[in-house]
Write an enzyme that holds these catalytic residues in place. Structure first.
Site, PDB file in Angstrom:
ATOM      1  N   SER A 149       0.676  -1.026   0.069  1.00 26.91           N
ATOM      2  CA  SER A 149       0.011  -0.135   0.118  1.00 26.91           C
ATOM      3  C   SER A 149       0.850   1.266  -0.143  1.00 26.91           C
ATOM      4  O   SER A 149       1.660   1.290  -1.018  1.00 26.91           O
ATOM      5  CB  SER A 149      -0.944  -0.097   1.182  1.00 26.91           C
ATOM      6  N   ASP A 305      -3.219   6.448  -3.308  1.00 19.76           N
ATOM      7  CA  ASP A 305      -1.925   5.938  -2.877  1.00 19.76           C
ATOM      8  C   ASP A 305      -1.474   4.881  -3.770  1.00 19.76           C
ATOM      9  O   ASP A 305      -2.072   4.380  -4.856  1.00 19.76           O
ATOM     10  CB  ASP A 305      -2.390   5.388  -1.419  1.00 19.76           C
ATOM     11  N   ASP A 307      -1.383   1.637  -4.248  1.00 18.47           N
ATOM     12  CA  ASP A 307      -2.269   0.530  -4.723  1.00 18.47           C
ATOM     13  C   ASP A 307      -3.598   0.768  -5.035  1.00 18.47           C
ATOM     14  O   ASP A 307      -4.308   0.123  -5.220  1.00 18.47           O
ATOM     15  CB  ASP A 307      -2.046  -0.549  -3.723  1.00 18.47           C
ATOM     16  N   ASP A 309      -6.055   2.059  -3.465  1.00 17.90           N
ATOM     17  CA  ASP A 309      -7.409   1.650  -2.582  1.00 17.90           C
ATOM     18  C   ASP A 309      -7.659   3.061  -1.827  1.00 17.90           C
ATOM     19  O   ASP A 309      -8.896   3.210  -1.273  1.00 17.90           O
ATOM     20  CB  ASP A 309      -7.110   0.609  -1.777  1.00 17.90           C
TER      21      ASP A 309
END
Length: 573
Positions: A149, A305, A307, A309
């Site tokens: 992440s 961000d 990734d 999500d």
């Protein structure tokens, strides 16, 4: 060197499939670096409800190929115990743009396919929400995303979804962890991708899978507000992550034509060269996207961000500067907007105990309901699924750490659908000659200006256990305000000022919530692993007719500062 340690290192080296990490460990052995080896072999990187996350390095405490293979074998063994139709359903695997992510995803695929489990592997990097979507879309038994992440570059992680498309919750986490412990003592078999494919155990998810997600966004009931999308202008950054291609595509599909991507941060790069810390909440992380917005005079500066999500946004002010909205402000704006447009049977919203209490007030005023769960999207989505009914479908969920679930195509936070929804909200307001600030002011005038803050307090090693101390000495006054009720989530009990009690239906957790006269609140979460506590504060200031957004914010901030100082002074040192 300690004989037992040397034996464990030698045994690990024999199993480690990666020449790079073998060399790293051998170097530590050759240099006699016992302290570092003790740390690397002090246990195992813990598998919990967020899966795994750690620094990429050799040994059982790091993220590396052997740890990923053992974790995958443990997950596969657990799925075989739990899922009767596993053979027909299989597991979806995707990965982000970090340096080791592709290799780790292929290791996971190789282990599961060798166990006879069908694997759907993304053919290229994928935003995390696409994997959560893929679990439902392909009716898979589970999903894996190799991602860290928004952690620093040296990290990677391994996140697991259950067959309902949501992140795992107990007892699955401890069940998987127990299976990992068992298989870690055994040798692990892998199939290479070609063999797995030839045996019918590997399906590569090509462009048609990515297009399915795109079409899902296009068709989502909550994203059908096409009021003047051409009025919105925004800059966008993927923050060296995997969001750009899909973000630009779904915005274009929604008719948002004025989109300016930050070229220097558009492509995946595991070194994250232009940000110290690839998290939109961190100081400086939004600098380039705000500069891009200024260059074009855009209304919004938006970020995902790495990734994709999470979603972050800075909004242009009257003075032409850009101000970041907090996660709570975005959450309340979304809640208000979505409930104002939703069908009568779609009135269920969810947030967490540490997020603003404002969403529950907005929901009540718009004939909706708001559930409050423990912190983390795993709780938000699993509780929402359990609580929704045909007459009251889940519409929206959020947590203050920039996570939003708009609709329920994806049962996790999704920064891409959030990006589209925020652009549509902004466009609708622009068509009425209004801004995001106008909408926030309307909400605050109706329900009060809610200000939230989070503070981590480092304690001396000699400080008594804060949780135990507070439970034994429950305060009746905090910062000069009466405590109206105390929630002790560890035993599921709410105690009122008059001594009456009622049960709280939440999983046990070491959290205390003090609700104060005047609408204030403080939440205390002791750390289980180090001498510190996290405190979450909320103050509510009424907004008079003479107040502007700026004046009420200054007043609330002054109140917050004295509140935090008084509360911290009352804690044992």
């Amino acid at each position: 060197m300690d004989t037992q340690l040397a034996f464990r290192v030698k045994h690990w080296l024999e199993q480690d499939p990666d020449p790079r990490t073998r060399q790293e460990l051998q170097g530590l052995m050759d240099n006699g670096n016992e302290a570092e080896l003790q740390q690397r072999f002090s246990g195992r990187l813990a598998f919990g409800t967020a899966g795994l996350r750690g620094v990429v390095e050799a040994g059982p405490m790091g993220m590396n190929r052997l740890v990923v293979q053992q974790t995958s074998a443990g997950l596969g063994a657990y799925l075989k115990q739990q899922v009767s139709d596993l053979d027909t359903r299989g597991v979806v695997i995707g990965y982000d743009g970090r340096h080791d992510s592709k290799q780790f995803s292929e290791d996971a695929a190789g282990v599961l396919s060798a166990m006879g489990i069908k694997v759907y592997l993304t053919s290229k990097v994928a935003p995390t929400p696409l994997v959560a979507f893929g679990v439902i879309h392909l009716d898979a038994a589970a999903g894996i995303v190799v991602t860290a992440s928004h952690n620093p570059p040296q990290y990677n992680g391994y996140k697991v979804y259950w067959g309902n498309g949501a992140q795992i919750i107990p007892p699955h986490d401890s069940g998987i962890a127990a299976c990992i412990e068992k298989v870690a003592t055994e040798s692990i078999k892998l199939l290479d991708l070609e063999s797995a494919s030839n045996k019918g155990k590997l399906v590569m998810l090509e462009d048609d899978f990515y297009q399915s997600y795109r079409q899902g966004i296009k068709a989502a009931a909550v994203l059908q507000n096409h009021t003047k999308p051409e009025l919105v202008s925004l800059s966008y950054t993927a923050m060296h992550g995997v969001g750009a291609e899909m973000a630009e595509t779904v915005l274009a599909d929604a008719g948002v034509t004025q989109v300016y991507s930050v070229a220097a941060q558009r492509e995946p790069d595991g070194d994250f060269p232009t940000v110290n810390f690839p998290n939109p909440e961190e100081k400086g992380a939004m600098d380039l996207v705000i500069a891009e917005a200024k260059k074009h005079g855009a209304m919004l500066a938006c970020a995902n961000d790495p990734d994709a999500d999470r979603f972050a946004v800075a909004v242009r002010t009257l003075a032409g500067d850009y101000q970041m909205l907090t996660g709570d402000q975005v959450g309340v704006l979304f809640g208000h907007y979505l409930m104002s447009h939703a069908e009568k049977n779609q009135r269920l919203t969810c947030t967490t105990i540490v997020s603003s209490s404002l969403l529950s007030k907005v929901a009540a005023s718009l004939d909706g309901t708001c559930l409050t769960t423990l912190t983390g999207f795993k709780w938000l989505t699993n509780v929402a699924m359990a609580e929704q009914t045909e007459d009251n479908q889940c519409l929206f969920a959020y947590e203050e750490a920039l996570g939003y679930m708009v609709g329920s195509m994806v049962w996790d936070k999704d920064g891409l659908s959030a990006l589209v929804a925020f652009a549509q909200l902004t466009a609708e307001l622009a068509s009425q000659g209004k801004t995001i600030w106008d909408r926030l002011e309307d909400i605050y005038r109706e329900h009060g200006f809610h200000l939230n803050a989070q503070v981590s307090i480092a304690l001396k090693p000699t400080t008594p256990n804060i949780g135990a101390y507070l439970r034994k000495n429950l305060p009746s006054v905090i910062a000069g305000k009466q405590v109206l009720s105390t929630d002790d989530i560890s035993c599921g009990l709410r105690t009122f000022k008059d001594g009456n009690t009622q049960a709280i239906v939440l999983p046990a957790s070491d959290v205390l919530i003090f609700k104060l006269e005047g609408g204030g609140r403080v939440i205390v979460r002791p750390s289980g692993t180090e001498p510190k506590i996290k405190c979450y504060y909320e103050v509510v200031a009424s907004m008079g007719s003479d107040d502007s957004l700026e004046s009420v914010q200054i007043r609330a901030q002054a109140e917050m500062d004295s509140f935090i100082a008084a509360h911290q002074a009352s804690l044992p040192q």
